[in-house]
Design a protein around this motif. Sequence first.
Motif, mmCIF file in Angstrom:
data_model
loop_
_atom_site.group_PDB
_atom_site.id
_atom_site.type_symbol
_atom_site.label_atom_id
_atom_site.label_comp_id
_atom_site.label_asym_id
_atom_site.label_seq_id
_atom_site.Cartn_x
_atom_site.Cartn_y
_atom_site.Cartn_z
ATOM 1 N N LEU A 145 0.773 -1.357 -0.185
ATOM 2 C CA LEU A 145 0.072 0.025 0.020
ATOM 3 C C LEU A 145 0.689 1.256 -0.002
ATOM 4 O O LEU A 145 0.335 2.303 -0.359
ATOM 5 C CB LEU A 145 -0.959 -0.158 1.334
ATOM 6 C CG LEU A 145 -1.786 -1.003 1.209
ATOM 7 C CD1 LEU A 145 -2.669 -0.975 2.420
ATOM 8 C CD2 LEU A 145 -2.704 -1.001 0.237
ATOM 9 N N VAL A 146 2.201 1.250 0.225
ATOM 10 C CA VAL A 146 2.894 2.060 0.436
ATOM 11 C C VAL A 146 3.130 3.171 -0.777
ATOM 12 O O VAL A 146 2.994 4.310 -0.786
ATOM 13 C CB VAL A 146 4.288 1.938 0.919
ATOM 14 C CG1 VAL A 146 5.146 3.324 1.229
ATOM 15 C CG2 VAL A 146 4.218 1.595 2.443
ATOM 16 N N PRO A 147 3.442 2.625 -1.886
ATOM 17 C CA PRO A 147 3.421 3.049 -3.249
ATOM 18 C C PRO A 147 2.299 3.720 -3.728
ATOM 19 O O PRO A 147 2.248 4.654 -4.311
ATOM 20 C CB PRO A 147 3.898 2.012 -4.181
ATOM 21 C CG PRO A 147 4.794 0.945 -3.448
ATOM 22 C CD PRO A 147 3.914 0.958 -1.959
ATOM 23 N N ALA A 148 1.279 3.118 -3.461
ATOM 24 C CA ALA A 148 -0.301 3.480 -3.811
ATOM 25 C C ALA A 148 -0.437 4.955 -2.999
ATOM 26 O O ALA A 148 -0.870 5.930 -3.485
ATOM 27 C CB ALA A 148 -1.171 2.567 -3.308
ATOM 28 N N LEU A 149 -0.256 4.814 -1.552
ATOM 29 C CA LEU A 149 -0.557 6.069 -0.917
ATOM 30 C C LEU A 149 0.440 7.232 -1.291
ATOM 31 O O LEU A 149 0.029 8.370 -1.443
ATOM 32 C CB LEU A 149 -0.086 5.761 0.583
ATOM 33 C CG LEU A 149 -1.151 5.024 1.255
ATOM 34 C CD1 LEU A 149 -0.966 4.394 2.648
ATOM 35 C CD2 LEU A 149 -2.661 5.311 1.529
ATOM 36 N N LEU A 150 1.838 6.873 -1.387
ATOM 37 C CA LEU A 150 2.747 8.036 -2.102
ATOM 38 C C LEU A 150 2.349 8.506 -3.402
ATOM 39 O O LEU A 150 2.527 9.729 -3.639
ATOM 40 C CB LEU A 150 3.927 7.356 -1.982
ATOM 41 C CG LEU A 150 4.612 7.163 -0.501
ATOM 42 C CD1 LEU A 150 6.137 6.482 -0.867
ATOM 43 C CD2 LEU A 150 4.657 8.445 0.220
ATOM 44 N N SER A 151 1.462 7.634 -4.118
ATOM 45 C CA SER A 151 1.177 8.353 -5.462
ATOM 46 C C SER A 151 0.353 9.403 -5.436
ATOM 47 O O SER A 151 0.304 10.107 -6.596
ATOM 48 C CB SER A 151 0.744 7.119 -6.308
ATOM 49 O OG SER A 151 -0.853 6.774 -5.896
ATOM 50 N N GLN A 152 -0.439 9.582 -4.315
ATOM 51 C CA GLN A 152 -1.442 10.732 -4.050
ATOM 52 C C GLN A 152 -0.667 11.988 -3.582
ATOM 53 O O GLN A 152 -1.288 12.967 -3.716
ATOM 54 C CB GLN A 152 -2.348 10.228 -2.988
ATOM 55 C CG GLN A 152 -3.168 8.755 -3.259
ATOM 56 C CD GLN A 152 -4.013 9.219 -4.369
ATOM 57 O OE1 GLN A 152 -5.033 9.409 -4.416
ATOM 58 N NE2 GLN A 152 -3.661 8.404 -5.538
ATOM 59 N N GLU A 153 0.687 11.985 -3.468
ATOM 60 C CA GLU A 153 1.232 13.098 -3.052
ATOM 61 C C GLU A 153 2.195 13.901 -4.379
ATOM 62 O O GLU A 153 2.621 13.122 -5.166
ATOM 63 C CB GLU A 153 2.283 12.720 -1.893
ATOM 64 C CG GLU A 153 1.966 12.330 -0.994
ATOM 65 C CD GLU A 153 1.098 13.427 -0.140
ATOM 66 O OE1 GLU A 153 1.692 14.557 0.198
ATOM 67 O OE2 GLU A 153 -0.058 13.000 0.532
ATOM 68 N N LYS A 154 1.991 15.101 -4.321
ATOM 69 C CA LYS A 154 2.793 15.878 -5.527
ATOM 70 C C LYS A 154 4.289 16.030 -5.158
ATOM 71 O O LYS A 154 4.879 15.832 -6.343
ATOM 72 C CB LYS A 154 2.243 17.234 -5.496
ATOM 73 C CG LYS A 154 0.779 17.439 -5.845
ATOM 74 C CD LYS A 154 0.404 19.012 -6.043
ATOM 75 C CE LYS A 154 -1.013 19.071 -6.376
ATOM 76 N NZ LYS A 154 -1.320 20.781 -6.337
ATOM 77 N N THR A 155 4.670 15.893 -4.032
ATOM 78 C CA THR A 155 5.958 15.794 -3.737
ATOM 79 C C THR A 155 6.282 14.570 -2.956
ATOM 80 O O THR A 155 5.807 14.434 -1.885
ATOM 81 C CB THR A 155 6.584 16.927 -3.026
ATOM 82 O OG1 THR A 155 6.222 18.348 -3.646
ATOM 83 C CG2 THR A 155 8.080 17.050 -2.634
ATOM 84 N N ARG A 156 7.240 13.513 -3.549
ATOM 85 C CA ARG A 156 7.355 12.430 -2.897
ATOM 86 C C ARG A 156 8.684 11.649 -3.195
ATOM 87 O O ARG A 156 9.189 12.107 -4.358
ATOM 88 C CB ARG A 156 6.253 11.149 -3.149
ATOM 89 C CG ARG A 156 6.130 10.944 -4.586
ATOM 90 C CD ARG A 156 5.191 9.835 -4.987
ATOM 91 N NE ARG A 156 4.812 9.563 -6.039
ATOM 92 C CZ ARG A 156 5.631 8.636 -7.062
ATOM 93 N NH1 ARG A 156 6.791 8.134 -6.337
ATOM 94 N NH2 ARG A 156 5.879 8.427 -8.103
ATOM 95 N N PRO A 157 9.176 10.639 -2.646
ATOM 96 C CA PRO A 157 9.994 10.072 -3.031
ATOM 97 C C PRO A 157 9.819 9.163 -4.127
ATOM 98 O O PRO A 157 8.653 8.802 -4.425
ATOM 99 C CB PRO A 157 10.558 9.145 -1.797
ATOM 100 C CG PRO A 157 9.831 9.538 -0.554
ATOM 101 C CD PRO A 157 8.492 10.396 -0.968
#
Length: 491
Positions: A145-157
């Motif tokens: 779920l981590v990549p999915a959650l981070l995909s919602q962020e404009k600025t992310r690793p």
Amino acid sequence: MNILFLASELHPLIKTGGLADVAGSLPQALRELDHDVRVLLPAYPQAKAQCTDLNPVAEFDLLDRPATLLDATLPDIAMPVWLLDVPPWFDRLENPYLSPEGEPWPDNAERFGGFCWAGFHLALDRLGLDWQPDVVHCNDWQTGLVPALLSQEKTRPATVFTIHNLAYQGVFPPAVFSQLRLPRSLWHMDGLEFHSQLSFIKGGLMYADRINTVSPTYAKEIQTPAFGCGLEGVLKARKEHLSGILNGIDTHKWNPATDPWIPHVYDRDSLRQKSLSKAALQNRFKLPQEPDTPLLAFISRLVPQKGIDLILQSLTHLIDYPLQFVFLGSGNSDFEHGLFYWSRRYPDRVAVHIGFDEPLSHLVEAGADIFLMPSRFEPCGLNQMYSQRYGTVPVVHRTGGLADTVVDATPDRLDNHTATGIGFSQPVGGAFQEAVKRAWLLYSQKDTWRDLQQTGMAQDFSWKRSAAEYHRLYKQALDDLEARPKTGLSV
């Protein structure tokens, strides 16, 4: 780079499979390349008991449960680890995924959903630690779920998702989606929804910048119906971002020249000493001291994937040959009973140890002449690499990592000194039996056999090689992230 490495198990703290070996070795190899690597692991009791310098560094809520992040150090190698301490989820001495009855823990979705939320907060430096990764490396469904959650962020690793075994996917009823407070924008066919269920692993497959698995051949196999476990379409759609990197092995721990768990150390130039380990292994299992009888070994979980049923079927025919067999493992009770049947009927030919014993596994690798790995599928496999390092010739089904790490002893490869083992192409009893017979015939040719052993012992299966490939994968993920349009939606 700053790298956040998420795993649900890590050797030597807790282990059920190859993921633990990767999590225990790859981060350290990456640190030797000057990367700043931090590992996030659930705070199982076994982990807390073995780690040193445990210090709470953050307190926060996860799905209405109080959570504490413990800063810790791995024993012996001084590698930093963060332990996510949520006692109702992780304070269990049993298997991290299964109850004592062998069934998945009923709250696994909540446990590892919360673990993913913790990884998300760490990835965005939202826990006040003043450290943010350039790359988040997720492993298997428990972190999907981590990549999915981070995909919602404009600025992310950047995100990397590694598949260690596609057969385990983390699929749960649709009601779990809202219980985990996941953004509604992730619930669709090209998101986390999988046949009206919530799929953790799809979070990694659909949203990670780069996907890899633990061998090049397995990366190809999982794009087919035979090995794709229903996700072959997803993987084919992302094939441009999918690759395979072989696992390494701990070449310090698995080294016959320094191994404290074998009676006499040896290397490529002193292979005669290997016979002393063979005698010790025969003595340990009360097998006749027959130095010229090939000793065949099997170390694994006793499950159909590992091909133990092929071995049991084949013993009816192979028992007629001058061979000895040693089995070490546990699993399906029918397979355990089957092994005991053969050991009672032929106590001077077949020996069995049910369970796992780390020192004994080293003695088996050192003392056996031939190692059996007839797996139906094998994402990478480690024992075939241990075996080659110990001069124990592997007999393998040519699939996944077995195909990538064992060079079949065909006449031309024997002539040019590149062969390292025996392979067969179909996971059926007849093909396996023929491979064992081929190994038996080669064993009788002492010079050829020694060359086969020495070539295997010369192979480089170190994590240093694999870590360099992961470094390149991380750079690709960062390039992919840079090229993406910044369309994320804050969760």
